[in-house]
Design a protein around this motif. Structure first.
Motif, PDB file in Angstrom:
ATOM      1  N   ALA A   1      32.995  34.514  40.181  1.00 21.17           N
ATOM      2  CA  ALA A   1      33.147  33.347  39.311  1.00 21.17           C
ATOM      3  C   ALA A   1      33.098  33.782  37.857  1.00 21.17           C
ATOM      4  O   ALA A   1      32.357  34.700  37.493  1.00 21.17           O
ATOM      5  N   ALA A   2      33.891  33.112  37.023  1.00 18.32           N
ATOM      6  CA  ALA A   2      33.916  33.456  35.599  1.00 18.32           C
ATOM      7  C   ALA A   2      34.222  32.225  34.764  1.00 18.32           C
ATOM      8  O   ALA A   2      34.940  31.327  35.208  1.00 18.32           O
ATOM      9  N   PRO A   3      33.690  32.164  33.539  1.00 18.06           N
ATOM     10  CA  PRO A   3      34.061  31.078  32.629  1.00 18.06           C
ATOM     11  C   PRO A   3      35.488  31.299  32.145  1.00 18.06           C
ATOM     12  O   PRO A   3      35.898  32.438  31.899  1.00 18.06           O
ATOM     13  N   ILE A   4      36.258  30.233  32.030  1.00 17.87           N
ATOM     14  CA  ILE A   4      37.636  30.314  31.546  1.00 17.87           C
ATOM     15  C   ILE A   4      37.846  29.256  30.475  1.00 17.87           C
ATOM     16  O   ILE A   4      37.057  28.314  30.356  1.00 17.87           O
ATOM     17  N   SER A   5      38.929  29.404  29.716  1.00 13.99           N
ATOM     18  CA  SER A   5      39.215  28.439  28.660  1.00 13.99           C
ATOM     19  C   SER A   5      40.386  27.534  28.996  1.00 13.99           C
ATOM     20  O   SER A   5      40.452  26.399  28.545  1.00 13.99           O
ATOM     21  N   ASP A   6      41.328  28.040  29.791  1.00 17.30           N
ATOM     22  CA  ASP A   6      42.520  27.269  30.122  1.00 17.30           C
ATOM     23  C   ASP A   6      43.193  27.910  31.331  1.00 17.30           C
ATOM     24  O   ASP A   6      42.680  28.874  31.906  1.00 17.30           O
ATOM     25  N   GLU A   7      44.341  27.361  31.725  1.00 21.87           N
ATOM     26  CA  GLU A   7      45.036  27.870  32.906  1.00 21.87           C
ATOM     27  C   GLU A   7      45.500  29.307  32.704  1.00 21.87           C
ATOM     28  O   GLU A   7      45.459  30.120  33.632  1.00 21.87           O
ATOM     29  N   GLU A   8      45.925  29.628  31.507  1.00 21.98           N
ATOM     30  CA  GLU A   8      46.387  30.993  31.231  1.00 21.98           C
ATOM     31  C   GLU A   8      45.273  32.009  31.443  1.00 21.98           C
ATOM     32  O   GLU A   8      45.476  33.062  32.056  1.00 21.98           O
ATOM     33  N   SER A   9      44.076  31.695  30.946  1.00 19.64           N
ATOM     34  CA  SER A   9      42.962  32.624  31.129  1.00 19.64           C
ATOM     35  C   SER A   9      42.529  32.683  32.587  1.00 19.64           C
ATOM     36  O   SER A   9      42.028  33.706  33.055  1.00 19.64           O
ATOM     37  N   ALA A  10      42.740  31.582  33.328  1.00 21.02           N
ATOM     38  CA  ALA A  10      42.412  31.579  34.756  1.00 21.02           C
ATOM     39  C   ALA A  10      43.281  32.580  35.509  1.00 21.02           C
ATOM     40  O   ALA A  10      42.791  33.386  36.307  1.00 21.02           O
ATOM     41  N   PHE A  11      44.584  32.550  35.250  1.00 25.33           N
ATOM     42  CA  PHE A  11      45.480  33.462  35.956  1.00 25.33           C
ATOM     43  C   PHE A  11      45.317  34.902  35.480  1.00 25.33           C
ATOM     44  O   PHE A  11      45.565  35.849  36.227  1.00 25.33           O
ATOM     45  N   SER A  12      44.884  35.071  34.250  1.00 25.05           N
ATOM     46  CA  SER A  12      44.580  36.412  33.760  1.00 25.05           C
ATOM     47  C   SER A  12      43.383  36.978  34.517  1.00 25.05           C
ATOM     48  O   SER A  12      43.373  38.155  34.916  1.00 25.05           O
ATOM     49  N   PHE A  13      42.378  36.132  34.723  1.00 34.07           N
ATOM     50  CA  PHE A  13      41.197  36.544  35.487  1.00 34.07           C
ATOM     51  C   PHE A  13      41.574  36.861  36.935  1.00 34.07           C
ATOM     52  O   PHE A  13      41.122  37.857  37.508  1.00 34.07           O
ATOM     53  N   LEU A  14      42.431  36.030  37.533  1.00 38.13           N
ATOM     54  CA  LEU A  14      42.875  36.259  38.905  1.00 38.13           C
ATOM     55  C   LEU A  14      43.580  37.608  39.026  1.00 38.13           C
ATOM     56  O   LEU A  14      43.320  38.381  39.964  1.00 38.13           O
ATOM     57  N   SER A  15      44.455  37.907  38.083  1.00 45.55           N
ATOM     58  CA  SER A  15      45.181  39.184  38.109  1.00 45.55           C
ATOM     59  C   SER A  15      44.227  40.366  37.996  1.00 45.55           C
ATOM     60  O   SER A  15      44.460  41.432  38.569  1.00 45.55           O
ATOM     61  N   GLU A  16      43.149  40.155  37.262  1.00 49.30           N
ATOM     62  CA  GLU A  16      42.183  41.231  37.044  1.00 49.30           C
ATOM     63  C   GLU A  16      41.365  41.545  38.291  1.00 49.30           C
ATOM     64  O   GLU A  16      41.100  42.714  38.595  1.00 49.30           O
ATOM     65  N   VAL A  17      40.947  40.500  39.027  1.00 51.77           N
ATOM     66  CA  VAL A  17      39.983  40.728  40.114  1.00 51.77           C
ATOM     67  C   VAL A  17      40.592  40.748  41.513  1.00 51.77           C
ATOM     68  O   VAL A  17      39.960  41.242  42.451  1.00 51.77           O
ATOM     69  N   ARG A  18      41.798  40.202  41.694  1.00 53.86           N
ATOM     70  CA  ARG A  18      42.369  40.157  43.044  1.00 53.86           C
ATOM     71  C   ARG A  18      42.580  41.569  43.579  1.00 53.86           C
ATOM     72  O   ARG A  18      42.917  42.492  42.843  1.00 53.86           O
ATOM     73  N   ASP A  19      42.363  41.721  44.886  1.00 52.63           N
ATOM     74  CA  ASP A  19      42.506  43.022  45.530  1.00 52.63           C
ATOM     75  C   ASP A  19      43.697  42.978  46.480  1.00 52.63           C
ATOM     76  O   ASP A  19      43.651  42.281  47.505  1.00 52.63           O
ATOM     77  N   PRO A  20      44.777  43.689  46.176  1.00 53.17           N
ATOM     78  CA  PRO A  20      45.959  43.667  47.044  1.00 53.17           C
ATOM     79  C   PRO A  20      45.694  44.244  48.433  1.00 53.17           C
ATOM     80  O   PRO A  20      46.455  43.999  49.367  1.00 53.17           O
ATOM     81  N   ARG A  21      44.598  44.974  48.576  1.00 49.44           N
ATOM     82  CA  ARG A  21      44.250  45.541  49.885  1.00 49.44           C
ATOM     83  C   ARG A  21      43.516  44.536  50.767  1.00 49.44           C
ATOM     84  O   ARG A  21      43.377  44.750  51.974  1.00 49.44           O
ATOM     85  N   ALA A  22      43.037  43.448  50.168  1.00 46.50           N
ATOM     86  CA  ALA A  22      42.285  42.446  50.924  1.00 46.50           C
ATOM     87  C   ALA A  22      43.221  41.613  51.790  1.00 46.50           C
ATOM     88  O   ALA A  22      44.430  41.531  51.542  1.00 46.50           O
ATOM     89  N   THR A  23      42.662  40.973  52.807  1.00 49.61           N
ATOM     90  CA  THR A  23      43.453  40.104  53.677  1.00 49.61           C
ATOM     91  C   THR A  23      43.872  38.847  52.936  1.00 49.61           C
ATOM     92  O   THR A  23      45.007  38.378  53.076  1.00 49.61           O
ATOM     93  N   HIS A  24      42.958  38.290  52.146  1.00 47.65           N
ATOM     94  CA  HIS A  24      43.248  37.072  51.384  1.00 47.65           C
ATOM     95  C   HIS A  24      42.513  37.111  50.047  1.00 47.65           C
ATOM     96  O   HIS A  24      41.389  37.606  49.961  1.00 47.65           O
ATOM     97  N   ASN A  25      43.167  36.569  49.015  1.00 52.06           N
ATOM     98  CA  ASN A  25      42.548  36.353  47.705  1.00 52.06           C
ATOM     99  C   ASN A  25      42.705  34.866  47.378  1.00 52.06           C
ATOM    100  O   ASN A  25      43.697  34.450  46.778  1.00 52.06           O
TER     101      ASN A  25
END
Length: 252
Positions: free
Chosen positions: A79-103
């Motif tokens: 979980a992380a604080p965000i300011s808007d939708e753009e920062s949300a997707f930036s955070f998602l790109s940073e933490v998502r793991d392509p090796r995981a079954t689901h993100n």
């Protein structure tokens, strides 16, 4: 089941803009820099009235994560604080793991909320994450839950409980803070009062102070700044009382 909560890093808070429905007086020339500041701030934020209680909201103070094993599947909620939708997707790109079954993820910014199941059966991942966020009464936050499949299917109910549960637990352990909205303001000041006005503004801990001498009026400068929403009236009254009743304030 094993679980652990981790504080990952400190994060910034995004101050909102509290709009004034009356706008700026069309009969008064407002400096270009103030117009630009207001326009940029408004386009980058969501109004406080759409998402907060009287111009303030509660968010998490820093990024946190929680890891939990459920029937051999590993779930990691971040979980992380965000300011808007753009920062949300930036955070998602940073933490998502392509090796995981689901993100899977969900976020909330004011009244705007989105979620995604990322391949899990519809409504079994994103929605439970979203519901946990809404139940926490925390705003401007995103939660990404990463799942590594362990070989045992959880079923619809099991998935809902797993995704919703790790999200709730993660947010429950997260440090929170109350964030006050900031109002962009400006005041046109004669040169001989600049020092006195600046001194008064410092008492209210205003931010982003700028001076513009291209006001179109000789001997005047425009001071622009941001102040806590609940200090607007007090600041205006104090500056007028201690400097000049003739000073005119502008706010969005």
């Amino acid at each position: 089941m094993a679980a652990g909560i981790t504080r990952v890093s400190s994060c910034y808070y995004h101050h909102l803009i509290l709009k004034n429905k009356n706008g700026l007086s069309a009969s008064v020339a407002v400096s270009t820099s103030f117009k630009k500041m207001v326009t940029n701030a408004a386009s980058a934020t969501i109004t406080a009235s759409s998402s907060t209680n009287h111009g303030e909201y509660r968010s998490i103070a820093e990024r946190v994560s929680l890891e939990k094993e459920i029937k051999k599947s590993k779930f990691i909620a971040i979980a992380a604080p965000i300011s808007d939708e753009e920062s949300a997707f930036s955070f998602l790109s940073e933490v998502r793991d392509p090796r995981a079954t689901h993100n899977c993820w969900a976020f909330k910014v004011g009244q705007h909320s989105r979620c995604n199941d990322d391949g899990e059966p519809s409504g079994t991942a994103g929605k439970p994450i979203q519901s946990a966020i809404l139940s926490s009464h925390i705003d401007r936050v995103m939660v990404v839950v990463i799942r590594y499949f362990g070989g045992i299917k959880l079923g619809t109910g099991g998935l809902v409980r797993a995704y919703g549960g790790v999200t709730s637990e993660c947010l429950k352990n997260a440090p929170t803070c109350l964030v006050k909205s900031k109002v962009p303001m400006a005041v046109e000041v004669p040169f001989d009062l600049l020092g006195l006005v600046q001194h008064q503004l410092q008492h209210f801990q205003v931010e982003d102070i700028k001076q513009d001498y291209e006001t179109g009026k000789d001997g005047f400068a425009m001071i622009s700044f941001k102040v806590d929403f609940d200090q607007v009236e007090k600041l205006e009254n104090a500056v007028k009382a201690n400097c000049s009743r003739q000073l005119v304030f502008y706010k969005q």
